[in-house]
Design an enzyme around this catalytic site. Sequence first.
Site, PDB file in Angstrom:
ATOM      1  N   ARG A 239       0.881  -1.164   0.000  1.00  0.00           N
ATOM      2  CA  ARG A 239       0.000   0.000   0.000  1.00  0.00           C
ATOM      3  C   ARG A 239       0.917   1.212   0.000  1.00  0.00           C
ATOM      4  NH1 ARG A 239      -0.878   4.641   3.584  1.00  0.00           N
ATOM      5  NH2 ARG A 239      -3.045   5.271   3.383  1.00  0.00           N
ATOM      6  N   LEU A 240       0.854   2.030  -1.029  1.00  0.00           N
ATOM      7  CA  LEU A 240       1.751   3.158  -1.222  1.00  0.00           C
ATOM      8  C   LEU A 240       1.110   4.411  -0.652  1.00  0.00           C
ATOM      9  CD1 LEU A 240       2.592   2.258  -4.910  1.00  0.00           C
ATOM     10  CD2 LEU A 240       4.028   1.786  -2.929  1.00  0.00           C
ATOM     11  N   ASP A 241       1.714   4.946   0.406  1.00  0.00           N
ATOM     12  CA  ASP A 241       1.122   6.061   1.139  1.00  0.00           C
ATOM     13  C   ASP A 241       1.125   7.340   0.311  1.00  0.00           C
ATOM     14  OD1 ASP A 241       0.251   7.374   3.717  1.00  0.00           O
ATOM     15  OD2 ASP A 241       2.141   8.434   3.399  1.00  0.00           O
ATOM     16  N   ALA A 242      -0.008   8.025   0.272  1.00  0.00           N
ATOM     17  CA  ALA A 242      -0.152   9.390  -0.252  1.00  0.00           C
ATOM     18  C   ALA A 242       0.642   9.631  -1.536  1.00  0.00           C
ATOM     19  CB  ALA A 242       0.264  10.401   0.820  1.00  0.00           C
ATOM     20  N   GLU A 278      -2.623   4.932  -2.204  1.00  0.00           N
ATOM     21  CA  GLU A 278      -3.478   5.872  -1.501  1.00  0.00           C
ATOM     22  C   GLU A 278      -3.395   7.188  -2.270  1.00  0.00           C
ATOM     23  OE1 GLU A 278      -4.109   8.402   2.618  1.00  0.00           O
ATOM     24  OE2 GLU A 278      -2.118   7.734   2.011  1.00  0.00           O
ATOM     25  N   ASP A 303     -11.638   7.372  -1.006  1.00  0.00           N
ATOM     26  CA  ASP A 303     -12.215   8.048   0.156  1.00  0.00           C
ATOM     27  C   ASP A 303     -13.654   8.475  -0.067  1.00  0.00           C
ATOM     28  OD1 ASP A 303     -10.016   7.771   1.783  1.00  0.00           O
ATOM     29  OD2 ASP A 303      -9.217   9.770   1.408  1.00  0.00           O
ATOM     30  N   ASP A 372      -6.573   6.588   9.343  1.00  0.00           N
ATOM     31  CA  ASP A 372      -6.689   8.031   9.140  1.00  0.00           C
ATOM     32  C   ASP A 372      -8.040   8.555   9.605  1.00  0.00           C
ATOM     33  OD1 ASP A 372      -4.237   8.932   8.143  1.00  0.00           O
ATOM     34  OD2 ASP A 372      -4.717   8.298   6.108  1.00  0.00           O
TER      35      ASP A 372
END
Length: 567
Positions: A239-242, A278, A303, A372
């Site tokens: 999962r690749l953050d931001a 993400e 989201d 989050d």
Amino acid sequence: MFEVWAPEAERVEVESGGVRRDMTAGPGGWWRAAGAEHGVDYAFHVDGDGPFPDPRTRRQPYGVEGPSRVYDHDRYTWSDQDWHGRDLRGSVIYELHVGTFTPEGTFAAVAERLRHLVDLGADFVELMPVAPVPGRRNWGYDGVDLYAVHEVYGGPDGLKDLVDACHRAGIGVILDVVYNHLGPSGNYLSKFGPYMHGFKGSYWGDAINLDGPGSDEVRRYFIENALQWLRDYHIDGLRLDAVHALHDRRATHFLEELSAEVEALSTNVGRPLTLIAESDLNDPRMVTSREAGGLGMHAAWNDDVHHAIHAAVTGERHAYYADFADLSALAKVLTSGYFHDGSYSSFRGRSHGKPANGVPGYRFVCCVQNHDQIGNRPLGDRMEPEQLWIAAGLLLTSPFTPMLFMGEEWGAATPFYFFTDHHDPALAAGEAERRRREFEGFGYDWKAPDPQDEATFLRSKLDWSEISEDGGMSLLGWYRDLIALRKTHPDLADPRLDRVRVRYDEERHFLVMERGSLRVAANFGSFPTPVRLSPGVKHVLLASDDAVGVMDGDLYLPAQSLAVAQI
């Protein structure tokens, strides 16, 4: 062989066993010296400055400020030879934080709870970041020494033991990795080379140099890091953050290059390897194949689905929830994926997104709670258990890939706060104020506990005794039943969004989602309501309330209830 990339250095030394030795400069800015044996502690000096940990250190036994230790991946003995991977399609993901999932807060303790996840029906465990962080406790997004594993959790062997145990239990492992910034303490990459852009890439720190001078080797640093987890730790996905905070203006984006490398590795190891981004861009190119001009991510967090379900169930209307106030927003995301697909976003003050035409639902990872959406609330508060009955019913019958957050399946009452353990006095003193500033404009009266207080961390640990309470057992049974129905009924496995039909009544506050021969009916209101289904109901498969029934051909829904019926 000790190796380190320091293209601008005039002298590089390796220190080991109390002795400093000069390294030899080689092509491409690489320096080398003999003597790297498993278990040896070492550090580097660059032009007389140091000692610094190895940028590619595989182990940091003394924390982010200490020396590195040589770690040989080949010394570990795996027992998952029969594991052939798991496809994201049709799967359920379970996100957890290693430090708060159990009282012990270790990989070994997570492994002891795998029976619970198997019985629940989870297909993947998603671990929040495990890279070394300042101190002993952290969400993980302040990580540095990205090739290593936080020693408090169990270090590299501990992570391998957990992955091995998951595979024996039939569960895949997704690891959360952070490539858009590094933590504010213990980051010495700039001492070695042009790893950072030198300007703020996001609220959390300087941008990584993915497109400036010297960025070829910087990109390899992060790509090789991703391949390490998938190859040497047998991780099944990242999962690749931001990723929206990645600064890359090259013709071939970093994510596209990473996708190609991971595809090649997947072919080599003979099992599916998944990349989940993400991203808040609402850009379908993120999950479009490289051949079709996309970036090649297998899935992306969405989201909009979370916001629409949350607004419908809780009635909250502050900040970004304002645009999702009506049931029309929920109807749109259930049939289109994105709500903001070029529409005006009041929170952003501009139009946002692009239609996700033709994107199958499984490429959107969706949730009703995650780290989050809970932890970025000042009190770290979760949905109420009575709200989760409806929220989970919608999520787990939707065409998307559902993700649960640890403890929600029994309605955990424990909060999930933001917590840190910075040793730098300035960072420690200012963390609470930085958090307050980060969420200005979100509509909160920001009265959060001190992130540095150990009690904040301890209060975030799950209380497993809650499962044995009546409410916990009932809700857990609901989650299990929903996941089992999802996996056994073909209509719920269909990812085609154009096959989903939704109708709703804003005044009576109910919504019906059609999934083939199934009807998912939710009453968000405070009064009972009859819902006409056509053709008539054969039988009710699942219901959140014992009073759900069929009256004169109508499905009768008590207040705040959900039912899955077959027609």
